[in-house]
Write a protein that holds these residues in place. Structure first.
Motif, PDB file in Angstrom:
ATOM      1  N   ASP A   1       0.812  -1.209   0.000  1.00  0.00           N
ATOM      2  CA  ASP A   1       0.000   0.000   0.000  1.00  0.00           C
ATOM      3  C   ASP A   1       0.853   1.272   0.000  1.00  0.00           C
ATOM      4  O   ASP A   1       1.970   1.288   0.530  1.00  0.00           O
ATOM      5  CB  ASP A   1      -0.909   0.047   1.238  1.00  0.00           C
ATOM      6  N   PHE A   2       0.276   2.326  -0.555  1.00  0.00           N
ATOM      7  CA  PHE A   2       0.790   3.681  -0.406  1.00  0.00           C
ATOM      8  C   PHE A   2      -0.037   4.336   0.700  1.00  0.00           C
ATOM      9  O   PHE A   2      -1.219   4.622   0.505  1.00  0.00           O
ATOM     10  CB  PHE A   2       0.638   4.477  -1.701  1.00  0.00           C
ATOM     11  N   VAL A   3       0.561   4.523   1.855  1.00  0.00           N
ATOM     12  CA  VAL A   3      -0.155   5.043   3.016  1.00  0.00           C
ATOM     13  C   VAL A   3       0.113   6.538   3.150  1.00  0.00           C
ATOM     14  O   VAL A   3       1.268   6.976   3.198  1.00  0.00           O
ATOM     15  CB  VAL A   3       0.261   4.314   4.303  1.00  0.00           C
ATOM     16  N   ILE A   4      -0.975   7.314   3.199  1.00  0.00           N
ATOM     17  CA  ILE A   4      -0.888   8.771   3.327  1.00  0.00           C
ATOM     18  C   ILE A   4      -1.478   9.176   4.673  1.00  0.00           C
ATOM     19  O   ILE A   4      -2.609   8.827   4.988  1.00  0.00           O
ATOM     20  CB  ILE A   4      -1.644   9.476   2.187  1.00  0.00           C
ATOM     21  N   VAL A   5      -0.711   9.904   5.454  1.00  0.00           N
ATOM     22  CA  VAL A   5      -1.123  10.316   6.794  1.00  0.00           C
ATOM     23  C   VAL A   5      -1.486  11.802   6.789  1.00  0.00           C
ATOM     24  O   VAL A   5      -0.679  12.637   6.341  1.00  0.00           O
ATOM     25  CB  VAL A   5      -0.002  10.048   7.819  1.00  0.00           C
TER      26      VAL A   5
ATOM     27  N   ASP B   1       4.770  -4.021   5.687  1.00  0.00           N
ATOM     28  CA  ASP B   1       5.330  -4.226   4.348  1.00  0.00           C
ATOM     29  C   ASP B   1       4.668  -3.310   3.310  1.00  0.00           C
ATOM     30  O   ASP B   1       4.386  -3.731   2.177  1.00  0.00           O
ATOM     31  CB  ASP B   1       5.190  -5.686   3.918  1.00  0.00           C
ATOM     32  N   ILE B   2       4.406  -2.073   3.698  1.00  0.00           N
ATOM     33  CA  ILE B   2       3.809  -1.137   2.757  1.00  0.00           C
ATOM     34  C   ILE B   2       4.837  -0.703   1.721  1.00  0.00           C
ATOM     35  O   ILE B   2       6.045  -0.894   1.885  1.00  0.00           O
ATOM     36  CB  ILE B   2       3.220   0.088   3.485  1.00  0.00           C
ATOM     37  N   ALA B   3       4.353  -0.098   0.645  1.00  0.00           N
ATOM     38  CA  ALA B   3       5.239   0.323  -0.439  1.00  0.00           C
ATOM     39  C   ALA B   3       5.848   1.688  -0.187  1.00  0.00           C
ATOM     40  O   ALA B   3       7.010   1.937  -0.509  1.00  0.00           O
ATOM     41  CB  ALA B   3       4.476   0.340  -1.759  1.00  0.00           C
ATOM     42  N   ALA B   4       5.036   2.601   0.385  1.00  0.00           N
ATOM     43  CA  ALA B   4       5.502   3.967   0.592  1.00  0.00           C
ATOM     44  C   ALA B   4       4.720   4.600   1.728  1.00  0.00           C
ATOM     45  O   ALA B   4       3.594   4.194   2.030  1.00  0.00           O
ATOM     46  CB  ALA B   4       5.335   4.794  -0.685  1.00  0.00           C
ATOM     47  N   ILE B   5       5.326   5.605   2.342  1.00  0.00           N
ATOM     48  CA  ILE B   5       4.680   6.364   3.417  1.00  0.00           C
ATOM     49  C   ILE B   5       4.719   7.838   3.033  1.00  0.00           C
ATOM     50  O   ILE B   5       5.746   8.344   2.576  1.00  0.00           O
ATOM     51  CB  ILE B   5       5.372   6.112   4.775  1.00  0.00           C
ATOM     52  N   CYS B   6       3.590   8.519   3.222  1.00  0.00           N
ATOM     53  CA  CYS B   6       3.468   9.914   2.805  1.00  0.00           C
ATOM     54  C   CYS B   6       2.734  10.704   3.885  1.00  0.00           C
ATOM     55  O   CYS B   6       1.994  10.134   4.692  1.00  0.00           O
ATOM     56  CB  CYS B   6       2.687  10.033   1.494  1.00  0.00           C
ATOM     57  N   ALA B   7       2.912  12.022   3.876  1.00  0.00           N
ATOM     58  CA  ALA B   7       2.231  12.858   4.851  1.00  0.00           C
ATOM     59  C   ALA B   7       2.058  14.266   4.311  1.00  0.00           C
ATOM     60  O   ALA B   7       2.678  14.657   3.310  1.00  0.00           O
ATOM     61  CB  ALA B   7       2.996  12.882   6.177  1.00  0.00           C
TER      62      ALA B   7
END
Length: 318
Positions: A196-200, A237-243
């Motif tokens: 997942d691409f997780v956006i905070v 095991d996410i693909a990317a982290i964003c904020a």
């Protein structure tokens, strides 16, 4: 506030390291977690054909000088309508073209952007054990942003921490914990999955926009991810982290022995792509309205061989 020691930071980096997990020549890190089926399934999340642009206005003056070496966008017109109407482009008057033309000058990480895996060093090493000296005045010989130019596509998930906490914006210095991330996901009814691409969303950027005041945004105090969430990132095991913040992690940092200690672990050890300064106001409002916090996500960087980052205008499509 916890006071991490440098030894703890190094031990965490060693414990969470993905070095050689995808082979000694790997240059895309956790983006390996995305399978072709993941992309196909992510495309199926498009149900109402509504797209949200997650790139902040490039002309917002977010660089306040707290973090050295970056400046705000310089936009220069090279040819204008005035030039055209005044005959400056007509030449001999037989065969001419009237036009506008322009140029921009902006740091690769001056606004909404991806960090490349060559952006942060852990002492003298980068992700996958590559030497920091592979990044020279001519650019990165390894781990440059060009290696992920066709990888930034998949399932996106918004974790709206601010709305879950029932505030417009989290307070500066608020550390978002693993428990916060899990509880927010549960409250939203969304599962975090591998790749997942997780956006905070913290609300920090929207606070600056509402007040027309970017003082401290770039390098100052801010809400953000606690150091412990590096473990969450590895385990999920996410693909990317964003904020929506300047640097994703909480500031002031949780230690006086390192600047941006979370960065020390997540990029050079875990090898995760990091997106910063994401504009998520409209996306968050729509997710709150329809209760759907997953979407098709695409955010290719510019093709800049050897770059340590790239401006982007990500798209969340529902």
């Amino acid at each position: 506030m916890p006071n991490l020691t440098r030894d703890e930071i190094y031990r965490t980096a060693e414990r969470l390291s993905n070095r050689h997990r995808w082979g000694p020549d790997d240059q895309i890190g956790t983006l390996n977690n995305i399978s072709p089926d993941d992309i196909v399934n992510a495309a199926r999340l498009v149900r109402k054909g509504k797209s949200f642009a997650l790139g902040l206005d490039l002309k917002e003056k977010i660089q306040s000088g707290l973090f050295g070496g970056r400046w705000n966008l310089i936009h220069q017109m090279l040819a204008t309508g005035t030039d055209a109407v005044n005959g400056e482009q007509d030449g001999d008057g037989k065969a001419y073209l009237r036009y506008a033309d322009d140029a921009i000058n902006v740091p690769c990480q001056g606004s909404t952007q991806w960090d490349a895996l060559c952006h942060i060093f852990l002492d003298d090493k980068m992700y996958n054990g590559y030497s920091a000296t592979d990044v020279t005045v001519n650019g990165a010989k390894r781990l440059g942003i060009e290696h992920v130019r066709d990888k930034m596509v998949g399932r996106g998930v918004l974790l709206d921490i601010a709305r879950w906490k029932q505030v417009d914006s989290l307070d500066d210095g608020y550390p978002i914990t693993c428990a916060d991330l899990d509880a927010c996901a549960a409250a939203q009814g969304v599962e975090i999955r591998k790749g997942d691409f997780v956006i905070v969303r913290t609300g920090h950027q929207e606070r600056c926009l509402a007040n027309s005041d970017w003082t401290g945004y770039a390098g100052g105090d801010a809400p953000g991810l606690a150091f412990e969430t590096a473990t969450w990132i590895k385990e999920k095991d996410i693909a990317a982290i964003c904020a929506d913040t300047w640097g994703c992690e909480v500031r002031p940092n949780e230690t006086e022995e390192a600047n941006q200690p979370w960065h020390w672990v997540v990029i050079p050890a875990i090898g995760i792509s990091m997106g910063e300064i994401f504009y998520v106001k409209e996306l968050a409002a729509d997710c709150a309205e329809d209760g759907v916090y997953e979407f098709f996500f695409v955010a290719p960087p510019l093709h800049i061989p050897g770059a340590a980052g790239s401006p982007i205008n990500p798209q969340a499509i529902k």
